[in-house]
Write a protein that holds these residues in place. Sequence first.
Motif, PDB file in Angstrom:
ATOM      1  N   ALA A  31      69.711 -19.722 -31.149  1.00 52.85           N
ATOM      2  CA  ALA A  31      70.718 -19.612 -31.823  1.00 52.85           C
ATOM      3  C   ALA A  31      72.242 -19.533 -30.686  1.00 52.85           C
ATOM      4  CB  ALA A  31      70.976 -18.004 -32.375  1.00 52.85           C
ATOM      5  N   ARG A  32      72.075 -19.121 -29.608  1.00 52.27           N
ATOM      6  CA  ARG A  32      73.002 -19.306 -28.807  1.00 52.27           C
ATOM      7  C   ARG A  32      73.361 -20.783 -28.333  1.00 52.27           C
ATOM      8  NH1 ARG A  32      70.938 -15.787 -25.797  1.00 52.27           N
ATOM      9  NH2 ARG A  32      70.177 -17.166 -24.009  1.00 52.27           N
ATOM     10  N   ARG A  33      72.269 -21.397 -28.088  1.00 56.65           N
ATOM     11  CA  ARG A  33      72.544 -22.845 -27.735  1.00 56.65           C
ATOM     12  C   ARG A  33      73.242 -23.418 -29.125  1.00 56.65           C
ATOM     13  NH1 ARG A  33      69.229 -24.860 -23.811  1.00 56.65           N
ATOM     14  NH2 ARG A  33      68.849 -23.306 -22.302  1.00 56.65           N
ATOM     15  N   LEU A  34      72.694 -23.392 -30.287  1.00 53.89           N
ATOM     16  CA  LEU A  34      73.469 -23.961 -31.581  1.00 53.89           C
ATOM     17  C   LEU A  34      74.856 -23.665 -31.391  1.00 53.89           C
ATOM     18  CD1 LEU A  34      70.315 -23.562 -33.910  1.00 53.89           C
ATOM     19  CD2 LEU A  34      71.027 -25.758 -32.957  1.00 53.89           C
ATOM     20  N   SER A  35      74.925 -22.217 -31.373  1.00 53.58           N
ATOM     21  CA  SER A  35      76.528 -21.761 -31.612  1.00 53.58           C
ATOM     22  C   SER A  35      77.296 -22.547 -30.520  1.00 53.58           C
ATOM     23  CB  SER A  35      76.755 -20.483 -31.189  1.00 53.58           C
ATOM     24  OG  SER A  35      77.816 -19.743 -31.627  1.00 53.58           O
ATOM     25  N   GLU A  36      77.060 -22.602 -29.334  1.00 59.94           N
ATOM     26  CA  GLU A  36      77.753 -23.296 -28.173  1.00 59.94           C
ATOM     27  C   GLU A  36      77.944 -24.680 -28.552  1.00 59.94           C
ATOM     28  OE1 GLU A  36      75.231 -23.192 -24.918  1.00 59.94           O
ATOM     29  OE2 GLU A  36      75.677 -20.749 -24.486  1.00 59.94           O
ATOM     30  N   ARG A  37      77.007 -25.429 -29.603  1.00 65.29           N
ATOM     31  CA  ARG A  37      77.086 -26.675 -29.927  1.00 65.29           C
ATOM     32  C   ARG A  37      77.914 -26.916 -31.283  1.00 65.29           C
ATOM     33  NH1 ARG A  37      73.671 -26.243 -26.054  1.00 65.29           N
ATOM     34  NH2 ARG A  37      73.073 -27.770 -24.998  1.00 65.29           N
ATOM     35  N   PRO A  68      75.146 -14.309 -31.059  1.00 64.99           N
ATOM     36  CA  PRO A  68      76.240 -15.063 -31.131  1.00 64.99           C
ATOM     37  C   PRO A  68      77.020 -14.362 -32.039  1.00 64.99           C
ATOM     38  CG  PRO A  68      74.313 -16.397 -31.119  1.00 64.99           C
ATOM     39  CD  PRO A  68      73.930 -15.094 -31.203  1.00 64.99           C
ATOM     40  N   SER A  69      78.497 -14.331 -31.981  1.00 65.27           N
ATOM     41  CA  SER A  69      79.398 -13.935 -32.853  1.00 65.27           C
ATOM     42  C   SER A  69      79.934 -14.938 -33.951  1.00 65.27           C
ATOM     43  CB  SER A  69      80.448 -13.487 -32.311  1.00 65.27           C
ATOM     44  OG  SER A  69      81.317 -14.321 -31.619  1.00 65.27           O
ATOM     45  N   GLY A  70      80.154 -14.583 -34.916  1.00 67.16           N
ATOM     46  CA  GLY A  70      80.833 -15.566 -35.998  1.00 67.16           C
ATOM     47  C   GLY A  70      79.899 -16.764 -36.567  1.00 67.16           C
ATOM     48  N   THR A  71      78.317 -16.228 -36.526  1.00 64.47           N
ATOM     49  CA  THR A  71      77.355 -17.079 -37.197  1.00 64.47           C
ATOM     50  C   THR A  71      76.595 -16.322 -38.175  1.00 64.47           C
ATOM     51  OG1 THR A  71      75.815 -16.405 -35.467  1.00 64.47           O
ATOM     52  CG2 THR A  71      77.105 -18.326 -34.806  1.00 64.47           C
ATOM     53  N   SER A  72      75.826 -16.833 -38.787  1.00 62.00           N
ATOM     54  CA  SER A  72      74.985 -16.415 -39.806  1.00 62.00           C
ATOM     55  C   SER A  72      73.632 -15.728 -39.228  1.00 62.00           C
ATOM     56  CB  SER A  72      74.622 -17.344 -41.012  1.00 62.00           C
ATOM     57  OG  SER A  72      73.893 -16.496 -42.029  1.00 62.00           O
ATOM     58  N   ILE A  73      73.887 -14.427 -39.009  1.00 59.57           N
ATOM     59  CA  ILE A  73      72.519 -13.640 -38.781  1.00 59.57           C
ATOM     60  C   ILE A  73      72.061 -12.624 -39.778  1.00 59.57           C
ATOM     61  CG2 ILE A  73      71.618 -12.122 -37.024  1.00 59.57           C
ATOM     62  CD1 ILE A  73      72.371 -14.758 -35.744  1.00 59.57           C
ATOM     63  N   ARG A  74      71.089 -12.589 -40.287  1.00 62.38           N
ATOM     64  CA  ARG A  74      70.558 -11.835 -41.500  1.00 62.38           C
ATOM     65  C   ARG A  74      69.262 -10.893 -40.938  1.00 62.38           C
ATOM     66  NH1 ARG A  74      71.002 -16.145 -46.368  1.00 62.38           N
ATOM     67  NH2 ARG A  74      69.799 -14.420 -47.413  1.00 62.38           N
ATOM     68  N   THR A  75      69.814  -9.704 -41.047  1.00 61.72           N
ATOM     69  CA  THR A  75      68.649  -8.779 -40.338  1.00 61.72           C
ATOM     70  C   THR A  75      68.259  -8.076 -41.700  1.00 61.72           C
ATOM     71  OG1 THR A  75      70.300  -7.048 -40.204  1.00 61.72           O
ATOM     72  CG2 THR A  75      69.847  -8.224 -38.130  1.00 61.72           C
ATOM     73  N   GLY A  76      67.144  -7.541 -41.514  1.00 62.10           N
ATOM     74  CA  GLY A  76      66.336  -6.753 -42.804  1.00 62.10           C
ATOM     75  C   GLY A  76      66.077  -7.904 -43.621  1.00 62.10           C
ATOM     76  N   ALA A  77      65.761  -9.085 -43.079  1.00 62.31           N
ATOM     77  CA  ALA A  77      65.341 -10.173 -44.139  1.00 62.31           C
ATOM     78  C   ALA A  77      63.954 -10.811 -43.671  1.00 62.31           C
ATOM     79  CB  ALA A  77      66.360 -11.477 -43.926  1.00 62.31           C
TER      80      ALA A  77
END
Length: 264
Positions: A31-37, A68-77
């Motif tokens: 997720a961090r790598r994708l967010s950076e790109r 990563p901030s500002g991304t779609s992270i869905r917990t409890g899923a």
Amino acid sequence: PEKPAPPREPPVVESVAVAIVGGGAAGLSAARRLSERNVAFTLFERDRSCGGRLLHGCDEGAPAVVVPSGTSIRTGATVVGIFADDHKPFLAVVQHQRLHFVFYERLLLANGGQPTLLTFPNNDLPGIFAGRAVSRMIRQHGVVPGERIAVVGDADEARSLAKLIVASGSKAVAVGGVPERAHGLRSVTAITVTLGGSTEKHECDAVAVCTPLSPAFELARAAGARVGWDARSRLFTVEADAAGKAAANVWVAGELRGPMSAAA
């Protein structure tokens, strides 16, 4: 029941470019790598928070949890399956007791695995736990399951867990020993291990069995990946190329590919 169950909400149908299953060490790294790109993605994590073994493991040298901030992270899923509609694959996700059908273009599976218990007589006595369960008890819940804990199995993980146990105020014994037999009636009271070429019996009120995770390959197989026996780790792992590609538009990372440290 005095009245009928409430009607089920219809499934939510969604589409994402990249779906990541698992918010542990591997999933967060991706997720961090994708967010950076600036690549849009949605990450699904069944726990209430991301981190996995970074939060409740005992790996020495494990990196910090970075979400990563500002991304779609869905917990409890919880991703319960992978299916296809008109040859278009989608994830079946349960979140807040509602079913979501998530169609994806690319999928990264980083959903780890589950601990296994070694086979030895009386290994089902109360008080015998997977090593990672003991680590989670201590780090996540502040519970130490015994005052004198035998830490057996994989030597590296056993040493790391023993340090955590000692730092929590309990004693660690038989560290890294190969369990031969557990003793006790209503719960474990001792364990016989082979350690340093000799067989020893250690009194204990709990046992932590350290073993590599058995990869949770079911989703990968449903997505079209192959699973094979890895003679080195003695586990069934997901087959993938050097880049982690396991099937068309499907990649795998982390312990689905076999035992590895959190840093790896």
